[in-house]
Design an enzyme around this catalytic site. Structure first.
Site, PDB file in Angstrom:
ATOM      1  N   PRO A   1       0.879  -1.298   0.165  1.00  0.00           N
ATOM      2  CA  PRO A   1       0.075   0.024   0.101  1.00  0.00           C
ATOM      3  C   PRO A   1       0.850   1.076  -0.074  1.00  0.00           C
ATOM      4  O   PRO A   1       1.735   1.307   0.790  1.00  0.00           O
ATOM      5  CB  PRO A   1      -0.849  -0.130   1.404  1.00  0.00           C
ATOM      6  CG  PRO A   1       0.059  -1.052   2.159  1.00  0.00           C
ATOM      7  CD  PRO A   1       0.690  -2.073   1.200  1.00  0.00           C
ATOM      8  N   LEU A   2       0.550   2.061  -0.877  1.00  0.00           N
ATOM      9  CA  LEU A   2       1.382   3.445  -1.123  1.00  0.00           C
ATOM     10  C   LEU A   2       0.742   4.438  -1.352  1.00  0.00           C
ATOM     11  O   LEU A   2      -0.102   4.820  -2.365  1.00  0.00           O
ATOM     12  CB  LEU A   2       2.300   3.192  -2.412  1.00  0.00           C
ATOM     13  CG  LEU A   2       3.414   2.132  -2.146  1.00  0.00           C
ATOM     14  CD1 LEU A   2       3.798   1.601  -3.482  1.00  0.00           C
ATOM     15  CD2 LEU A   2       4.378   2.325  -1.426  1.00  0.00           C
TER      16      LEU A   2
ATOM     17  N   ALA B   1      -3.666   3.639   1.387  1.00  0.00           N
ATOM     18  CA  ALA B   1      -4.593   3.756   2.570  1.00  0.00           C
ATOM     19  C   ALA B   1      -5.820   4.737   2.159  1.00  0.00           C
ATOM     20  O   ALA B   1      -5.498   5.569   1.508  1.00  0.00           O
ATOM     21  CB  ALA B   1      -3.726   3.953   3.567  1.00  0.00           C
TER      22      ALA B   1
ATOM     23  N   GLN C   1      -6.866  -1.066   1.465  1.00  0.00           N
ATOM     24  CA  GLN C   1      -6.430  -0.849   2.660  1.00  0.00           C
ATOM     25  C   GLN C   1      -7.169   0.205   3.308  1.00  0.00           C
ATOM     26  O   GLN C   1      -7.337   1.184   2.892  1.00  0.00           O
ATOM     27  CB  GLN C   1      -4.709  -0.316   2.899  1.00  0.00           C
ATOM     28  CG  GLN C   1      -4.347  -0.632   4.028  1.00  0.00           C
ATOM     29  CD  GLN C   1      -3.054   0.163   4.150  1.00  0.00           C
ATOM     30  OE1 GLN C   1      -2.685   1.099   3.797  1.00  0.00           O
ATOM     31  NE2 GLN C   1      -2.040  -0.611   4.999  1.00  0.00           N
TER      32      GLN C   1
ATOM     33  N   GLY D   1      -3.426  -1.572  10.392  1.00  0.00           N
ATOM     34  CA  GLY D   1      -3.624  -1.580  11.980  1.00  0.00           C
ATOM     35  C   GLY D   1      -1.747  -1.319  12.200  1.00  0.00           C
ATOM     36  O   GLY D   1      -1.500  -1.549  13.472  1.00  0.00           O
ATOM     37  N   ALA D   2      -1.367  -0.661  11.374  1.00  0.00           N
ATOM     38  CA  ALA D   2       0.342  -0.422  11.435  1.00  0.00           C
ATOM     39  C   ALA D   2       0.640   1.061  11.729  1.00  0.00           C
ATOM     40  O   ALA D   2      -0.233   1.899  11.354  1.00  0.00           O
ATOM     41  CB  ALA D   2       0.862  -1.122  10.198  1.00  0.00           C
TER      42      ALA D   2
ATOM     43  N   TYR E   1      -0.994   4.765  13.352  1.00  0.00           N
ATOM     44  CA  TYR E   1      -2.503   5.221  13.008  1.00  0.00           C
ATOM     45  C   TYR E   1      -3.351   4.347  14.036  1.00  0.00           C
ATOM     46  O   TYR E   1      -2.897   3.977  15.097  1.00  0.00           O
ATOM     47  CB  TYR E   1      -2.627   4.926  11.733  1.00  0.00           C
ATOM     48  CG  TYR E   1      -1.767   5.722  10.779  1.00  0.00           C
ATOM     49  CD1 TYR E   1      -1.650   7.023  10.869  1.00  0.00           C
ATOM     50  CD2 TYR E   1      -1.071   4.945   9.770  1.00  0.00           C
ATOM     51  CE1 TYR E   1      -0.641   7.545   9.787  1.00  0.00           C
ATOM     52  CE2 TYR E   1      -0.360   5.606   8.823  1.00  0.00           C
ATOM     53  CZ  TYR E   1      -0.056   6.891   8.897  1.00  0.00           C
ATOM     54  OH  TYR E   1       0.737   7.425   8.135  1.00  0.00           O
TER      55      TYR E   1
ATOM     56  N   ARG F   1      -2.635  -5.346   8.901  1.00  0.00           N
ATOM     57  CA  ARG F   1      -1.135  -4.762   8.772  1.00  0.00           C
ATOM     58  C   ARG F   1      -1.036  -4.574  10.206  1.00  0.00           C
ATOM     59  O   ARG F   1      -1.717  -3.709  10.727  1.00  0.00           O
ATOM     60  CB  ARG F   1      -1.011  -3.819   7.734  1.00  0.00           C
ATOM     61  CG  ARG F   1       0.368  -3.614   7.619  1.00  0.00           C
ATOM     62  CD  ARG F   1       0.772  -2.699   6.383  1.00  0.00           C
ATOM     63  NE  ARG F   1       2.030  -3.000   5.920  1.00  0.00           N
ATOM     64  CZ  ARG F   1       2.692  -2.438   5.061  1.00  0.00           C
ATOM     65  NH1 ARG F   1       2.462  -1.122   4.707  1.00  0.00           N
ATOM     66  NH2 ARG F   1       3.719  -2.901   4.399  1.00  0.00           N
TER      67      ARG F   1
ATOM     68  N   GLY G   1       6.965  -2.029  -2.147  1.00  0.00           N
ATOM     69  CA  GLY G   1       6.831  -0.878  -2.214  1.00  0.00           C
ATOM     70  C   GLY G   1       7.617   0.141  -3.145  1.00  0.00           C
ATOM     71  O   GLY G   1       7.013   0.390  -4.349  1.00  0.00           O
TER      72      GLY G   1
HETATM   73  C1  FNR Z   1       4.196   3.931   2.072  1.00  0.00           C
HETATM   74  N1  FNR Z   1       3.751   2.878   3.039  1.00  0.00           N
HETATM   75  C2  FNR Z   1       2.361   2.658   3.455  1.00  0.00           C
HETATM   76  N2  FNR Z   1       1.964   1.893   4.141  1.00  0.00           N
HETATM   77  C3  FNR Z   1       0.755   1.548   4.429  1.00  0.00           C
HETATM   78  O1  FNR Z   1       0.059   0.503   5.301  1.00  0.00           O
HETATM   79  N3  FNR Z   1      -0.026   2.293   3.937  1.00  0.00           N
HETATM   80  C4  FNR Z   1       0.113   3.208   2.935  1.00  0.00           C
HETATM   81  O2  FNR Z   1      -0.807   3.970   2.679  1.00  0.00           O
HETATM   82  C5  FNR Z   1       1.628   3.619   2.847  1.00  0.00           C
HETATM   83  N4  FNR Z   1       1.950   4.685   2.063  1.00  0.00           N
HETATM   84  C6  FNR Z   1       3.342   4.792   1.712  1.00  0.00           C
HETATM   85  C7  FNR Z   1       3.682   5.849   0.890  1.00  0.00           C
HETATM   86  C8  FNR Z   1       4.962   5.892   0.372  1.00  0.00           C
HETATM   87  C9  FNR Z   1       5.412   6.939  -0.554  1.00  0.00           C
HETATM   88  C10 FNR Z   1       5.959   5.235   1.099  1.00  0.00           C
HETATM   89  C11 FNR Z   1       7.457   5.388   0.319  1.00  0.00           C
HETATM   90  C12 FNR Z   1       5.670   4.030   1.785  1.00  0.00           C
HETATM   91  C13 FNR Z   1       4.824   1.776   3.524  1.00  0.00           C
HETATM   92  C14 FNR Z   1       4.932   0.931   2.517  1.00  0.00           C
HETATM   93  O3  FNR Z   1       3.800   0.103   2.188  1.00  0.00           O
HETATM   94  C15 FNR Z   1       6.253  -0.160   2.760  1.00  0.00           C
HETATM   95  O4  FNR Z   1       6.075  -0.823   3.914  1.00  0.00           O
HETATM   96  C16 FNR Z   1       7.546   0.479   2.666  1.00  0.00           C
HETATM   97  O5  FNR Z   1       7.492   1.439   1.490  1.00  0.00           O
HETATM   98  C17 FNR Z   1       8.453  -0.198   2.810  1.00  0.00           C
HETATM   99  O6  FNR Z   1       8.647  -1.310   1.534  1.00  0.00           O
HETATM  100  P1  FNR Z   1       9.486  -1.008   0.159  1.00  0.00           P
HETATM  101  O7  FNR Z   1       9.296   0.457  -0.240  1.00  0.00           O
HETATM  102  O8  FNR Z   1      11.030  -0.929   1.066  1.00  0.00           O
HETATM  103  O9  FNR Z   1       9.512  -2.220  -0.487  1.00  0.00           O
HETATM  104  C1  8K6 Z   2       0.933   6.902   4.910  1.00  0.00           C
HETATM  105  C2  8K6 Z   2       1.903   7.845   4.892  1.00  0.00           C
HETATM  106  C3  8K6 Z   2       1.710   8.788   4.046  1.00  0.00           C
HETATM  107  C4  8K6 Z   2       3.006   9.043   2.976  1.00  0.00           C
HETATM  108  C5  8K6 Z   2       4.084   8.810   3.790  1.00  0.00           C
HETATM  109  C6  8K6 Z   2       5.165   9.072   2.825  1.00  0.00           C
HETATM  110  C7  8K6 Z   2       6.649   8.302   3.289  1.00  0.00           C
HETATM  111  C8  8K6 Z   2       7.897   8.561   2.611  1.00  0.00           C
HETATM  112  C9  8K6 Z   2       8.996   7.740   3.146  1.00  0.00           C
HETATM  113  C10 8K6 Z   2       9.498   7.924   4.254  1.00  0.00           C
HETATM  114  C11 8K6 Z   2       8.929   7.639   5.597  1.00  0.00           C
HETATM  115  C12 8K6 Z   2       9.688   7.335   6.713  1.00  0.00           C
HETATM  116  C13 8K6 Z   2       9.244   6.670   7.781  1.00  0.00           C
HETATM  117  C14 8K6 Z   2       9.785   6.140   8.851  1.00  0.00           C
HETATM  118  C15 8K6 Z   2      10.895   5.692   9.188  1.00  0.00           C
HETATM  119  C16 8K6 Z   2      11.408   5.601  10.321  1.00  0.00           C
HETATM  120  C17 8K6 Z   2      12.615   5.017  10.683  1.00  0.00           C
HETATM  121  C18 8K6 Z   2      13.253   4.946  12.182  1.00  0.00           C
END
Ligand code: FNR
Ligand code: 8K6
Length: 347
Positions: A25-26, A58, A100, A174-175, A178, A225, A316
Site C-alpha cells: 500500500p502506497l 491507504a 487498505q 493496523g500499522a 495510526y 497490517r 513498495g
Molecule cells: C508507504 N507505506 C505505506 N504503508 C501503508 O500501510 N499504507 C500506506 O498508505 C503507505 N503509504 C506509503 C507511501 C509511500 C510514498 C511510501 C514510500 C511508503 C509503507 C509501504 O507500504 C512499505 O511498507 C514500505 O515502503 C517498505 O517497503 P519498500 O518500499 O522498502 O519495498
Molecule cells: C501513509 C503515509 C503517508 C505518506 C508517507 C510517505 C512516506 C515517505 C517515506 C519515508 C518515511 C519514513 C518513515 C519512517 C522511518 C522511521 C525509521 C526510524
C-alpha cells in the site's frame, strides 16, 4: 529448494494469487478534492495488475480519518464508483486488489473535516501534516465508548463498500502509528477502561474491528497490517510486546487471508521485541500466512521466503519507480531506482 516468487500462491479456498509478489500500500495523495479516485489512478493501478495482489493506498473509512491531503475515501457513493473503475481495470488485466482501510487517529487534522480528532487517549504527537507543514498536529480527544462503537461500525461499513467497489478483499491498516496501532502501544494508550492497561484490553479494539469486518465480508477476504515495533509517530515501550503476543495468538483463530508486517526496513531490530526484526517477531508469534516487507529486493525476498522467514513479499518503493516491476524481474532486466521526486506524479 528455491521458491519461485513468480508462481501462484493460494491464500485460501476462494483467493488464488498469480504470484507471491504483492504491491505494498502506497499513499500518493492524488485523489480529487471529494477524495474520489481519478482516471490517472485507474491507469496507475492497471499498469501494475500483474502483481500477485495489489493493496490499495491507504483509504479513509470516514471524514475524521484523514491526516493527509487528497487521500481517497470509501464512504461516499462517488468514491465507491471511482474505485469500481480501478478494480474493473485491474480485473480486466487479470489482477487482484484489496483495499487498505485507514483511520489515522491522532494524526488526523481538523483542517480536513472540521471536528474532533479521535484517539485512544488525549496524547498528541509533535510535528505537522506532511506536505502541509503549516498544519500542526492537535491534542486529540480520548474516544468515548460510543465513539469506539461508531468507529468499529464504520470499519465494517467501509469493508462492505470495498466489496461493492469490486475489491477482492480488504487489508485493515493496523500499522505505522495510526488509530488501531495507537490502541496497541502504551505510548499512545493510557486508557483505564476495557480498552487500556492490559494486553487483553489493549488488543480489544483491533480484535473488535477485525471481527466486525469478518462479519461483514468474511475472513477469507480480510487481512491485517501490524507494526509491533514502534517506529513511526510512536515510541517504544518494553510492555508493548505482551500486547502483541496476546493479539497474535487471538488472531490465529480468525483465519485471516494474511497478516502483513508494517515496516520500512526489515533489518531494523527492536529492543521492545527482544531485539528481533519485525518479520522475525511476527513469524515467531503467528502461524498463519505472513507477508514480509521493508527494503527487500526481488533476490533478498526470494532468499527470505526460501528461509521460511515469511510466505509472500510486498514491494513498495520499487513498484513506484517501476510500473513494470514484475515483467522486469521476470526477464532479469535492470530496475529504475526509486527517488522521492517520483512521488510528484503517477507513472
Ligand atoms: C508507504 N507505506 C505505506 N504503508 C501503508 O500501510 N499504507 C500506506 O498508505 C503507505 N503509504 C506509503 C507511501 C509511500 C510514498 C511510501 C514510500 C511508503 C509503507 C509501504 O507500504 C512499505 O511498507 C514500505 O515502503 C517498505 O517497503 P519498500 O518500499 O522498502 O519495498
Ligand atoms: C501513509 C503515509 C503517508 C505518506 C508517507 C510517505 C512516506 C515517505 C517515506 C519515508 C518515511 C519514513 C518513515 C519512517 C522511518 C522511521 C525509521 C526510524
Amino acid at each position: 529448494m528455491a521458491t519461485d516468487l513468480l508462481t501462484p500462491f493460494r491464500l485460501n479456498d476462494t483467493i488464488e494469487l498469480q504470484n507471491r509478489v504483492l504491491m505494498a500500500p502506497l499513499t500518493r495523495c492524488m485523489s480529487d478534492d471529494d477524495l474520489v479516485p481519478t482516471q490517472a489512478m485507474v491507469d496507475y493501478y492497471a499498469r501494475r495488475a500483474d502483481a500477485g495482489l495489489i493493496i490499495s493506498e491507504a483509504t479513509i473509512i470516514r471524514p475524521d480519518a484523514q491526516g493527509y491531503p487528497n487521500t481517497p475515501g470509501l464512504f461516499t457513493s462517488e468514491q465507491i464508483q471511482g474505485w469500481k473503475k480501478v478494480t474493473d481495470a485491474v480485473h480486466a488485466k487479470g489482477g487482484k486488489m484489496f483495499a487498505q482501510l485507514w483511520h489515522v487517529g491522532r494524526v488526523a487534522h481538523p483542517h480536513f473535516f472540521g471536528g474532533d480528532v479521535l484517539a485512544p487517549s488525549a496524547i498528541g504527537v509533535e510535528g505537522s501534516v506532511p506536505r502541509m507543514r503549516e498544519l500542526t498536529y492537535v491534542t486529540p480527544k480520548a474516544a468515548t465508548i460510543e465513539d469506539i462503537q461508531g468507529l468499529i461500525a464504520d470499519y465494517a461499513k467501509a469493508a462492505e463498500n470495498a466489496i461493492e467497489a469490486g475489491f477482492d478483499g480488504v487489508e485493515i491498516h493496523g500499522a505505522n502509528g495510526y488509530l488501531i496501532d495507537q490502541f496497541l502501544h502504551f505510548a499512545a494508550n493510557q486508557r483505564d477502561d476495557q480498552y487500556g492497561q492490559t494486553p487483553e484490553n489493549m488488543s480489544r479494539f483491533a480484535l473488535e474491528v477485525v471481527d466486525a469486518v469478518i462479519a461483514a465480508i468474511g475472513a477469507d477476504k480480510t487481512a491485517l497490517r501490524l507494526s509491533p515495533g514502534a517506529y513511526f509517530n510512536m515510541s517504544e515501550d518494553n510492555r508493548d510486546k505482551a500486547v502483541f503476543d496476546y493479539l497474535l495468538t487471538a488472531l490465529e483463530s480468525r483465519n485471516l487471508a494474511y497478516l502483513h508486517a508494517g515496516i520500512f526496513d526489515d533489518s531494523m531490530r527492536f529492543a521492545s521485541l527482544e531485539n528481533k526484526t519485525t518479520s522475525e517477531y511476527l513469524r515467531s508469534a503467528y502461524k498463519g500466512t505472513l507477508v514480509g516487507v521493508g527494503s527487500y529486493t526481488f533476490e533478498s525476498a526470494n532468499q527470505a521466503i526460501d528461509n521460511n522467514q515469511f510466505d509472500l513479499i510486498a514491494i513498495g518503493r520499487p513498484f513506484i519507480a517501476n510500473p513494470d516491476y514484475i515483467s522486469k524481474v521476470t526477464h532479469g532486466e535492470a530496475l529504475t531506482p526509486y527517488s522521492e521526486e517520483m512521488l510528484a506524479e503517477l507513472i
